[in-house]
Write a protein that holds these residues in place. Structure first.
Motif, short mmCIF file in Angstrom:
data_model
loop_
_atom_site.label_atom_id
_atom_site.label_comp_id
_atom_site.label_asym_id
_atom_site.label_seq_id
_atom_site.Cartn_x
_atom_site.Cartn_y
_atom_site.Cartn_z
N ASP A 284 10.84 -6.79 2.92
CA ASP A 284 10.87 -5.66 3.83
C ASP A 284 9.54 -4.89 3.84
N GLN A 285 8.86 -4.80 2.71
CA GLN A 285 7.72 -3.89 2.61
C GLN A 285 6.44 -4.49 3.19
N GLY A 286 6.05 -5.67 2.79
CA GLY A 286 4.82 -6.26 3.29
C GLY A 286 3.61 -5.74 2.56
N ASP A 287 2.44 -5.79 3.23
CA ASP A 287 1.18 -5.37 2.61
C ASP A 287 1.04 -3.85 2.67
N SER A 288 0.39 -3.31 1.64
CA SER A 288 0.16 -1.88 1.60
C SER A 288 -0.91 -1.49 2.62
N VAL A 409 -10.30 -0.12 -13.07
CA VAL A 409 -9.23 -0.78 -13.84
C VAL A 409 -9.77 -2.05 -14.52
N HIS A 410 -10.55 -2.84 -13.78
CA HIS A 410 -11.12 -4.06 -14.36
C HIS A 410 -12.13 -3.74 -15.46
N ALA A 436 5.26 5.48 -7.32
CA ALA A 436 5.78 4.14 -7.06
C ALA A 436 4.96 3.43 -5.98
N LYS A 437 4.45 4.17 -4.98
CA LYS A 437 3.60 3.56 -3.95
C LYS A 437 2.30 3.04 -4.57
N VAL A 438 1.71 3.83 -5.47
CA VAL A 438 0.49 3.40 -6.14
C VAL A 438 0.76 2.16 -6.99
N ALA A 439 1.91 2.14 -7.66
CA ALA A 439 2.27 0.97 -8.47
C ALA A 439 2.43 -0.27 -7.59
N TYR A 440 3.05 -0.11 -6.43
CA TYR A 440 3.23 -1.25 -5.52
C TYR A 440 1.88 -1.78 -5.04
N TRP A 441 0.94 -0.86 -4.75
CA TRP A 441 -0.39 -1.28 -4.30
C TRP A 441 -1.14 -2.02 -5.40
N LEU A 442 -1.02 -1.55 -6.63
CA LEU A 442 -1.68 -2.23 -7.75
C LEU A 442 -1.06 -3.60 -8.00
N GLN A 444 0.10 -5.59 -5.80
CA GLN A 444 -0.40 -6.51 -4.79
C GLN A 444 -1.77 -7.08 -5.16
N HIS A 445 -2.50 -6.37 -6.00
CA HIS A 445 -3.81 -6.85 -6.46
C HIS A 445 -3.71 -7.51 -7.84
N GLU A 446 -2.50 -7.94 -8.19
CA GLU A 446 -2.25 -8.70 -9.42
C GLU A 446 -2.70 -7.93 -10.66
N ILE A 447 -2.33 -6.65 -10.69
CA ILE A 447 -2.61 -5.79 -11.83
C ILE A 447 -1.27 -5.41 -12.46
N SER A 448 -1.15 -5.64 -13.75
CA SER A 448 0.10 -5.31 -14.44
C SER A 448 0.19 -3.81 -14.67
N VAL A 449 1.37 -3.26 -14.35
CA VAL A 449 1.57 -1.81 -14.37
C VAL A 449 2.76 -1.48 -15.27
#
Length: 624
Positions: A284-288, A409-410, A436-442, A444-449
């Motif tokens: 349902d959400q797709g890309d940020s 982050v990297h 939660a929106k920031v977590a979803y965006w991270l 998508q960039h394959e960053i563990s949260v």
């Protein structure tokens, strides 16, 4: 005694410094002045206090030569209270403008000129000090004997003017003025009021922009077109009332995409344990929206310039004189000429939800940057003021440092530690939702949260964050309620280090800026854990409240800090940005009062509704 005095261009090139005042300054007062005042459009104040490392404290005063693009700065110790600095700076500006050459970079001959100006300014200040001491020692002397000739002349002129207003002016040859004075002799209040209004209108017209006085047919056609649109909308509303239809709740559409026919049922199809939730979220959400670039449409601003002309006065200049002034471009802008356009600009910013105090300071700064400049050929004062304000808004809203969180982050990951972000703000602004929106965006960039539930104060806060973690399938660290948030955050960071999590998002309790116990707990959490980023979550709906919230948050964090270098707000997350239409002034107010950039903008209720702030779009909306 002066500590340092220098002249430099607006581009940062130092042209002259006083070699006799080569005192070693502690800290970097000039760099702080440029960064905190000149670039942040606070140059209209004219005074800046700098606290250097240690016990030193300096006062910086400056003035501009806008036509040449020069800045004159004087630095002295704050305890001295030198009264002649302003006079010295203005004298230096006048003398240096005679020898300034854009091709030169050294002005050694100005040393002797400055020495003479400095001696004269100190002599006048000493004379004024002796006069004040003499006035205190001899209180029986009348004020008339201690006044200078210029002051006596002013008072005498005031008495003459007052008497003249009662008996009329015999030397005035103007017909209108003589009628006004005759009206005052006859005690006719109506005649006096009419004459006053006429003089005010004439003065306002002289300071305002030139205009031809011809009737504009295009404006009439635009008004008729708007009236026809209103009538058409009224007819449509009447027909809709006559034929009532069944209300059907449809999906809200963002952008230019066609509306979808999907039902508005977002019930979680998974069971109580949360199974099957991840597939629903990803489908349902797709890309940020953070990774999408907005395109600002370029439209003609002729109509905007017409609206920006400011108040029209009844007395009009001649057509030939206004056209000649526009073509020649040799008129020097004075503060009185800029006032009508600046007043209209201030009112426009306030209608866009900019705080009144900030709108006034911005207009004063723009006036200080334009005063003394020559008006360009075929340009109006209103367009010149608007262009200067547009440049000022772009400088304020453009981040002064990198806001690339993914790169930071990297970098932290290479050092073997998690990147910690703390979300703070007042009650009910949407900290947990946008976390939660920031977590979803991270993700998508394959960053563990990992989430840290440090809101141990509000009922249901831990359950709310637990629901987001279950839907996004990310770990959460919680200790329940009535625990110390600082200790919970510290243990969460340690747990993230053991589990090799890249980012820790710390949720805190909402608190008002005047709540002393909660602000003390927040200061303890930040000082104990030293996060990489402190995000202030604020609503885009607030106006003057944004100034009070951010300033008091920073003030409390500074006052309650246990270390000398207090940690303040690093960035801003604006929520509910989709509900404000063109009232985008809160973004400007928050950035201006704190100096922190807007890093995220919340524009909806799903995980993808998070985007970057489009600075050009905000500036265009503020000046529209």
């Amino acid at each position: 005694m002066l500590e340092q005095l220098l002249i430099f261009t607006r581009g940062g090139l130092i042209l002259w410094t006083c070699k006799e005042l080569g005192n070693a300054l502690r800290g970097s007062p000039i760099d702080t002045l440029i960064r905190s005042c000149l670039l942040e459009e606070r140059s209209a104040d004219g005074v800046f206090n700098y606290d250097a490392p240690g016990a030193a404290a300096y006062t910086l005063k400056w003035t501009f030569h806008n036509e040449l693009g020069l800045v004159f700065v004087a630095i002295y110790q704050r305890i001295l209270h030198l009264l002649y600095v302003d006079e010295l700076l203005y004298a230096m500006r006048q003398e240096f403008s005679h020898i300034y050459d854009p091709k030169r970079t050294a002005y050694d001959e100005f040393d002797e000129i400055f020495r003479q100006l400095h001696m004269e300014a100190e002599a006048r200040a000493e004379e004024m000090r002796k006069l004040k001491q003499a006035g205190k020692a001899a209180p029986l002397l009348g004020k008339k004997q201690l006044q200078g000739p210029s002051q006596r002349g002013v008072q005498q002129g005031g008495r003459k003017q007052k008497s003249g207003s009662n008996i009329g002016s015999a030397t005035d040859e103007d017909g209108a003025d003589s009628e006004k004075h005759r009206g005052s002799v006859n005690n006719s209040s109506n005649g006096h009021q009419n004459g006053t209004k006429e003089s005010i209108a004439r003065k306002g017209k002289e300071n305002g922009p030139p205009e031809s006085g011809a009737f504009d047919v295009n404006k009439l056609q635009k008004l008729r077109a708007k009236g026809s649109k209103k009538n058409a909308s009224a007819v449509i509303s009447k027909t809709s009332k006559e034929e009532p239809k069944k209300n059907v709740k449809m999906n809200r559409v963002w952008g230019d995409s066609p509306p979808s026919e999907s039902k508005l049922d977002f019930t979680n199809p998974g069971n109580e344990s949360g199974e099957g939730v991840v597939e629903v979220v990803s489908a349902d959400q797709g890309d940020s929206m953070m990774d999408k670039e907005e395109i600002v449409s370029s439209e003609s601003e002729d109509e905007e310039d017409d609206k920006f002309e400011g108040p029209k006065s009844s007395v009009k200049k001649g057509w030939f004189s206004s056209m000649f002034q526009s073509i020649s471009g040799n008129s020097v802008l004075e503060k009185s000429d800029l006032q009508p356009a600046l007043k209209a600009l201030k009112d426009r910013l306030m209608t866009k939800n900019v705080a009144e105090e900030i709108a006034e300071k911005l207009c004063e700064s723009v006036a200080a940057s334009l005063e003394g400049k020559k008006l360009g050929s075929f340009t109006r004062i209103s367009s010149t003021v608007q262009a200067a304000m547009e440049e000022a808004l772009l400088r304020i809203l453009t981040p002064k440092r990198s806001i690339d969180i993914l790169r930071d982050v990297h970098a932290a990951k290479e050092q073997g530690k998690p990147y910690v972000i703390v979300f703070v703000g007042v009650n009910g602004v949407g900290k947990s939702t946008n976390l939660a929106k920031v977590a979803y965006w991270l993700l998508q960039h394959e960053i563990s949260v990992m989430l840290a539930a440090c809101d141990t104060f509000r009922s249901g806060a831990v359950e709310q964050l637990r629901t987001h973690a279950r839907r996004l399938q990310i770990p959460i660290f919680e200790k329940g309620y009535e625990k110390d948030p600082a200790i919970v955050a510290k243990e969460a960071i340690q747990e993230a280090s053991r589990n090799k999590s890249d980012v820790v998002l710390v949720d805190t309790a909402g608190r008002m800026q005047d709540n002393e116990p909660l602000m003390r707990a927040l200061s303890k959490l930040i000082n104990l854990n030293n996060p990489d980023l402190v995000l202030f979550v604020g609503e885009a709906l607030v106006g003057n409240d944004a100034v009070d919230q951010l300033s008091k948050f920073n003030q409390k964090l500074a006052d309650l800090s246990a270390v000398p270098t207090a940690r303040l707000i690093d960035g801003i997350l604006l929520t509910k940005f989709d509900t404000i239409d063109d009232k985008v002034g809160a973004a400007l107010s928050m950035v201006y009062i704190s100096g922190a950039p807007v890093m995220f903008v919340g524009c909806g209720q799903s995980y993808t509704d998070l985007k970057k702030l489009n600075v050009k779009s905000i500036v265009k909306t503020l000046l529209k």
